[in-house]
Design an enzyme around this catalytic site. Structure first.
Site, short mmCIF file in Angstrom:
data_model
loop_
_atom_site.label_atom_id
_atom_site.label_comp_id
_atom_site.label_asym_id
_atom_site.label_seq_id
_atom_site.Cartn_x
_atom_site.Cartn_y
_atom_site.Cartn_z
CG HIS A 61 -1.96 1.11 1.17
ND1 HIS A 61 -3.32 0.86 1.23
CD2 HIS A 61 -1.86 2.45 1.05
CE1 HIS A 61 -3.98 2.00 1.16
NE2 HIS A 61 -3.11 3.00 1.05
CG HIS A 63 -1.44 6.80 -1.98
ND1 HIS A 63 -2.73 6.92 -2.48
CD2 HIS A 63 -1.57 6.14 -0.80
CE1 HIS A 63 -3.59 6.36 -1.64
NE2 HIS A 63 -2.91 5.88 -0.61
CD GLN A 157 -7.32 10.45 -1.70
OE1 GLN A 157 -6.18 10.02 -1.73
NE2 GLN A 157 -8.11 10.25 -0.66
CG HIS A 215 -7.72 4.03 0.96
ND1 HIS A 215 -7.28 3.53 -0.23
CD2 HIS A 215 -6.71 4.82 1.43
CE1 HIS A 215 -6.06 3.99 -0.48
NE2 HIS A 215 -5.68 4.77 0.50
CD GLU A 218 -6.49 6.39 6.03
OE1 GLU A 218 -6.99 6.37 4.89
OE2 GLU A 218 -5.32 6.76 6.26
CG ASP A 314 -0.92 5.21 3.33
OD1 ASP A 314 -1.26 5.34 2.14
OD2 ASP A 314 -1.68 5.47 4.27
CD1 TRP A 320 -4.19 11.67 3.46
CD2 TRP A 320 -3.10 12.33 1.62
NE1 TRP A 320 -5.11 11.94 2.48
CE2 TRP A 320 -4.49 12.35 1.35
CE3 TRP A 320 -2.23 12.72 0.61
CZ2 TRP A 320 -5.02 12.74 0.12
CZ3 TRP A 320 -2.74 13.11 -0.62
CH2 TRP A 320 -4.12 13.12 -0.86
FE FE2 Z 1 -3.61 5.10 1.27
#
Ligand code: FE2
Length: 419
Positions: A61, A63, A157, A215, A218, A314, A320
């Protein structure tokens, strides 16, 4: 065909070292007497000197289309929350270009390779009618396949329904070559839309024969329960092992009666769980005063119940999460601490969280150091698992399809001490 004999490899928790032989792109003999091979004139012999030798790291996982965007002017967050970061991203992503995304992703991928990662599942934002990120990542996937196996998730997203036309964009991304159906049910406007997005994701996965990775939950909101919808649809569609729930932070806030009930459902569904230790201990707990929750799913209970859990990076420096460097030994260190999984036996058995469990989630074929498998492996700068975890050991060699793709000098202290 080139033949290399690797001598004195220390496999995890084995009492003695092992020799193995790579011919071309395959392991042809793992263990036993390799002297016949060594006598051949054109054979290369590499002494691994008792260093820990394992299958490559698998980051299930990340991005890669977001990396190194943390310092773009519109990306600073004041709250440190997931939802503010998504808003900031939404405002600025239309300015991104294929070349800019690719050049940033290359830096991250080189870092991953330097840390022994050879399998990567990257979520690609497809809530963009221009598919800028998808174009960039499809090119990279093909271009770098000799270095890394990359799976692309068609990830909306901004949602299937919270973003107008999101569901159609996910479908189009699958047609263009994405490997996995994504989703973000906890970001949809309503619980009903969240469930509907999961149902749509399964419909698309069945239609295009794709894996699934949402996802999921979360958030610290204990009412966020989309993993139950994912488990149910996995089970009833017979997709055991092909589905993953990423994050599941809310599980850390569920009451025990509900969590214990769900363990048996997850098991029936063969649901894979992906936990992102550093990311979620940073993002979650933001609405708490003290005590603050740390965003970790029930890794210990899931593992004890026989569920497949992996740890993943991630983010690398994006809206983020500001840090990150692709080193999964760092994720393992954090993950074990946050999950209270630090008995000697748990530590000795923990490399699976950043290697085989991630590969299993990605449904990687041909994984592991075994006769007949593709010769992919890495060597760490320690001679046993416990010390490798304790010291977050460096990867000093990475071999893929029989070829060395990364080699690093072991760290050496030059200072002479008087004691
Ligand atoms: Fe993610």
């Amino acid at each position: 065909m080139s033949v290399t004999v690797y001598k004195n490899a220390q496999f995890p928790n084995e009492k003695t070292t092992t020799n193995f032989v790579v011919e071309g792109t395959k392991f042809v003999q793992v263990g036993g007497d390799t002297s016949t091979f060594e006598k051949s004139a054109d054979v290369k012999v590499v002494d691994l000197k008792g260093k820990l030798t394992i299958p490559p790291f698998a980051d299930a996982h990340i991005h890669l289309d977001y990396v190194y965007t943390a310092n773009l002017p519109t990306h600073e967050t004041s709250s440190g929350t997931l939802f503010e970061a998504i808003d900031n991203w939404s405002e600025s992503k239309s300015k991104l270009t294929v070349d800019a995304i690719k050049s940033r992703a290359y830096i991250a991928i080189k870092q991953q390779i330097s840390h022994g990662v050879q399998y990567v599942r990257t979520h690609v934002d497809v809530t963009d009618p221009n598919f800028t990120a998808l174009k960039a990542m499809l090119e990279i996937k093909e271009q770098l396949k000799d270095y890394m196996e990359i799976q692309l998730v068609a990830f909306p997203q901004e949602g299937y329904y919270a973003y107008k036309g999101g569901a159609d964009l996910v479908e189009e991304a699958l047609k263009q070559g994405a490997d996995v159906v994504g989703g973000i049910p906890h970001f949809e406007f309503t619980r009903e839309d969240g469930v509907k997005s999961v149902e749509k994701g399964f419909e698309l996965a069945m239609k295009y024969n794709k894996l699934l990775d949402f996802h999921c939950d979360e958030t610290d909101d204990e009412q966020s329960r989309f993993s139950e919808s994912i488990a149910a649809l996995t089970y009833f569609n017979g997709l055991q092992g092909r589905t993953a729930a990423s994050h599941t932070c809310a599980m850390g806030s569920y009451n025990n009666a509900y969590a214990f009930k769900m363990m048996t459902k997850y098991k029936k569904a063969g649901l894979n769980f992906i936990v992102c230790p550093t990311e979620n201990c940073y993002l979650q707990g933001r609405y708490d005063s003290y005590p603050k929750r740390r965003g970790i799913s029930r890794v210990d209970e899931l593992t004890r119940n026989g569920l497949n859990v992996s740890f993943a990076q991630d983010s690398i420096s994006d809206p983020w999460y500001p840090l990150g460097n692709g080193n999964l030994m760092h994720q393992l260190d954090f993950g074990l601490h946050l999950s209270h999984m630090m008995s000697v036996d748990e530590i000795k058995d923990s490399l699976k969280f950043v290697t085989s469990n991630g590969a299993k989630t990605m449904c990687v074929q041909d994984y592991g150091i075994k006769d007949g498998n593709t010769a992919n492996f890495v060597v760490l700068d320690e001679d046993n698992v416990f010390d490798a975890v304790r010291n977050t050991a460096s990867t000093i060699l990475s071999v893929r399809q029989g070829k060395v793709i990364m080699e690093k000098a072991p760290e050496t202290v030059l200072t002479k001490y008087d004691f």
